[in-house]
Scaffold this motif. Structure first.
Motif, PDB file in Angstrom:
ATOM      1  N   ALA A 132       0.848  -1.194   0.000  1.00 49.64           N
ATOM      2  CA  ALA A 132       0.000   0.000   0.000  1.00 49.64           C
ATOM      3  C   ALA A 132       0.876   1.233   0.000  1.00 49.64           C
ATOM      4  CB  ALA A 132      -0.902  -0.002   1.231  1.00 49.64           C
ATOM      5  N   ASP A 144      -4.238   1.080  -2.216  1.00 52.92           N
ATOM      6  CA  ASP A 144      -3.764  -0.300  -2.254  1.00 52.92           C
ATOM      7  C   ASP A 144      -3.018  -0.502  -3.566  1.00 52.92           C
ATOM      8  OD1 ASP A 144      -4.238  -3.048  -0.851  1.00 52.92           O
ATOM      9  OD2 ASP A 144      -4.418  -3.395  -2.993  1.00 52.92           O
ATOM     10  N   THR A 199      -5.978  -4.093   1.715  1.00 51.90           N
ATOM     11  CA  THR A 199      -5.721  -3.098   2.748  1.00 51.90           C
ATOM     12  C   THR A 199      -7.085  -2.648   3.246  1.00 51.90           C
ATOM     13  OG1 THR A 199      -3.833  -2.388   1.450  1.00 51.90           O
ATOM     14  CG2 THR A 199      -4.564  -0.907   3.191  1.00 51.90           C
ATOM     15  N   ILE A 216      -3.199  -3.995   7.437  1.00 53.17           N
ATOM     16  CA  ILE A 216      -2.498  -4.721   6.383  1.00 53.17           C
ATOM     17  C   ILE A 216      -2.064  -6.030   6.997  1.00 53.17           C
ATOM     18  CG2 ILE A 216      -0.402  -4.754   5.017  1.00 53.17           C
ATOM     19  CD1 ILE A 216      -0.654  -1.700   4.866  1.00 53.17           C
TER      20      ILE A 216
END
Lengths: 153, 466
Positions: free
Chosen positions: A103, A116, A123, A144
């Motif tokens: 990310a 993302d 994410t 995450i």
């Protein structure tokens, strides 16, 4: 040896062999799911405690609140922040569920957006899966894999 | 669950300590030892109807071996993967049982199981030695070129030795001194994997980036093909001078896969396959022994009285075994020539059946999966490549050997890792597992809080990626 005993040996041993594999798979499973299934812990919701808004100034630090890197702080500047397992990320995660380039957080006019980068496991910004760039408000958890992050002023 | 979109496990408690999982390892090791002893008892009861007195010695020795290994791991690699050692224990134990079973079937040929147990002991000594000396796997990359030299020398020794010392069944890959036979290629394999890993970490940028696009695939420039060609030529040389299909295939396969892992370029696999095809055609047309192998592979029953006898017998054995096998001690695995080393897969298949053989393959797959997983989670690129290379070496070797035994591939001279009778293979593979244990320890160890070094001279040097 009686025939019935031999048959017992024959199938009993195969059963034992597969039981070993079953036991091994349980370990693999426990590893994949990060500890025993059912152990549920959650990040204390910080969104409810906004604190002083520091009159218009954006968030200043990115804090890791859960996961192996818990406690890590990154001071925010103008530069985007890359998060992932790759060595050249700003925040290098040691998280099995994270992708190499997972990310990115970008600063646009003092506000931070999370994007993302086509990660495998996604994410999440506060329960919501990140598809396009999303505005992050301070205290909102970004998840995450096993890692949770949040912005703080 | 209230929130379907979030993973509750994603948020582990802050500051949670990483479990070392040594207890799990101890339990599974105990299971593996139990499995081995049960198998040993079944063999004795089935064949002779009574338990041998030697069984107690075997049991104590075998248990002591793994207890020792476990304690060393607990002390010196506390975060190592908990499944590596138990998988190896099951495979080694099952191998010992099968070898013992073949000993009983043919008492005149002498007993090999005690010798194999001795080799396993030596293997575990090497395992411990590697764990003790290699405290940080990254240090190995410093010795990459020395290890390459060692690997090449080991690979070359049997080729230059006279055939009386180095030749067994037509393949020149042995050193036979004073009753001992060593297959240096097994050790060369590990040395070369370490070298490949260190080399590719250095060179992967140029191998990955400089490229041209041909038919949707990124192909490297001509001059970057150098290393692949060198390894390819090396493999061909092994094939020519040692007449060993297996080592040659193993070497080239490992390199191609490692270069693929290092560069993430599918084109390397394509190039590898093309070069393999070229090499295979060349070898088939140039060498009689390769031709014979291929002919036997295509139709083993046509050569039943000659070169195809072994494979044909192995296929008969697997057929007799069927789904559930003849039971330990219930089959005739000794009907296959050299069942103890090359054809142990067929012995397992005959006595334990498809289900048993599949279980054994599954244990290998778990071992390989743990290795590849180690490669995924370890942080440094050298460790990643090394773990991937080592685990792939095990998988590839198993594939080539079992392919040969089941008639899927032409026969090669490789041994089934851990299972088959053969000292060098067993000892070398224990060394390989020691490296995997060491890397997995580094991979799963929680990051130590970064403390600033006191003086600049104490600071460790570190490669900073540009």
């Amino acid at each position: 040896m009686a025939e019935i005993v031999l048959q017992g040996f024959r199938f009993g041993f195969l059963l034992l062999l597969w039981l070993f594999i079953f036991a091994a798979f349980r370990v693999v499973r426990a590893d994949l799911l990060g500890g025993r299934a059912g152990r549920v812990a959650s990040v204390p919701p910080r969104a409810a405690a906004p604190g002083k808004k520091r009159n218009g100034k954006g968030p200043r630090t990115l804090v890791v609140t859960a996961g192996p890197l818990s406690g890590t702080k990154i001071t925010l500047g103008e530069q985007p922040i890359l998060i992932g397992r790759a060595d050249d990320s700003t925040l290098v995660l040691t998280d099995d569920f994270a992708s190499s380039r997972h990310a990115r957080l970008t600063n646009r006019g003092g506000q931070w957006y999370v994007e993302d980068l086509g990660s495998t496991n996604g994410t999440y910004l506060d329960q919501q899966r990140v598809q396009g760039p999303l505005l992050i408000s301070p205290g909102q958890p970004i998840r995450i894999g096993q890692t949770a992050l949040e912005l703080r002023s | 669950m209230a929130g379907p979109s979030t993973d509750p496990r994603a948020a582990a408690a802050p500051g949670a300590t990483v479990p070392t999982r040594r207890g799990t390892e101890a339990l599974l090791l105990a299971f593996a030892v139990l499995l081995t002893l049960a198998a040993q008892c079944i063999v004795d009861l089935t064949v002779t109807g009574s338990l041998r007195p030697e069984l107690a010695t075997f049991g104590i020795w075998f248990t002591a071996l793994w207890t020792g290994a476990h304690l060393v791991v607990r002390r010196f690699a506390p975060y190592a993967d908990p499944l590596l050692l138990p998988c190896v224990a099951v495979l080694t134990g099952l191998g010992l049982v099968m070898i013992h079973r073949l000993d009983i079937a043919d008492p005149d040929a002498g007993s090999d199981a005690p010798v194999q147990l001795l080799w396993a002991t030596i293997g575990l000594v090497l395992f411990v030695a590697v764990l003790l000396t290699v405290r940080d796997h990254r240090l190995l990359s410093r010795y990459a070129y020395i290890l390459m030299l060692v690997g090449l020398v080991l690979l070359a020794i049997p080729a230059v030795l006279p055939a009386s010392i180095s030749e067994v069944y037509g393949a020149k890959l042995w050193i036979r001194v004073a009753g001992f036979s060593i297959q240096p290629g097994e050790f060369a394999k590990i040395c070369l994997v370490i070298f490949f890993a260190a080399y590719l970490v250095d060179k992967r940028d140029v191998l990955a980036l400089a490229s041209r696009k041909v038919m949707g695939l990124e192909f490297p420039r001509g001059r970057d093909l150098g290393p692949v060609i060198v390894v390819w030529v090396l493999s061909i040389l092994v094939l020519v001078f040692e007449r060993d299909l297996g080592s040659s295939l193993l070497l080239f396969g490992i390199f191609v896969v490692m270069i693929y892992v290092a560069t993430e370029r599918a084109s390397w696999v394509v190039i590898g396959l093309l070069m393999f095809a070229a090499g295979a055609t060349l070898a088939y047309n140039a060498f009689g022994h390769v031709q014979a192998r291929v002919d036997t592979w295509l139709d083993p029953f046509a050569y039943y009285d000659g070169s195809g006898y072994q494979v044909a017998q192995s296929l008969f054995g697997l057929g007799t075994g069927g789904l559930f096998g003849a039971g330990l001690g219930g089959g005739r695995p000794d009907a296959v020539p050299i069942a103890k080393s090359d054809f142990i897969g067929s012995a397992v298949g005959e006595e334990l059946g498809l289900f048993g053989l599949a279980a054994v393959i599954m244990v290998y797959l778990i071992l390989v999966e743990r290795g590849l997983r180690t490669s995924l989670i370890v942080r440094d690129p050298f460790g990643k490549l090394l773990a991937a290379g080592l685990s792939f070496a095990v998988a590839w070797q198993l594939f080539v050997v079992l392919g040969g035994v089941t008639g899927l591939l032409p026969l090669t001279g490789l041994t089934t890792p851990f299972l088959a009778y053969g000292g060098s293979s067993l000892v070398a593979n224990f060394g390989l597992v020691a490296l995997l244990v060491r890397i997995s320890d580094a991979a799963r160890r929680p990051a130590t809080p970064h403390v600033a070094p006191q003086r600049l001279t104490d600071a460790p040097t570190e490669v900073v990626q540009p």
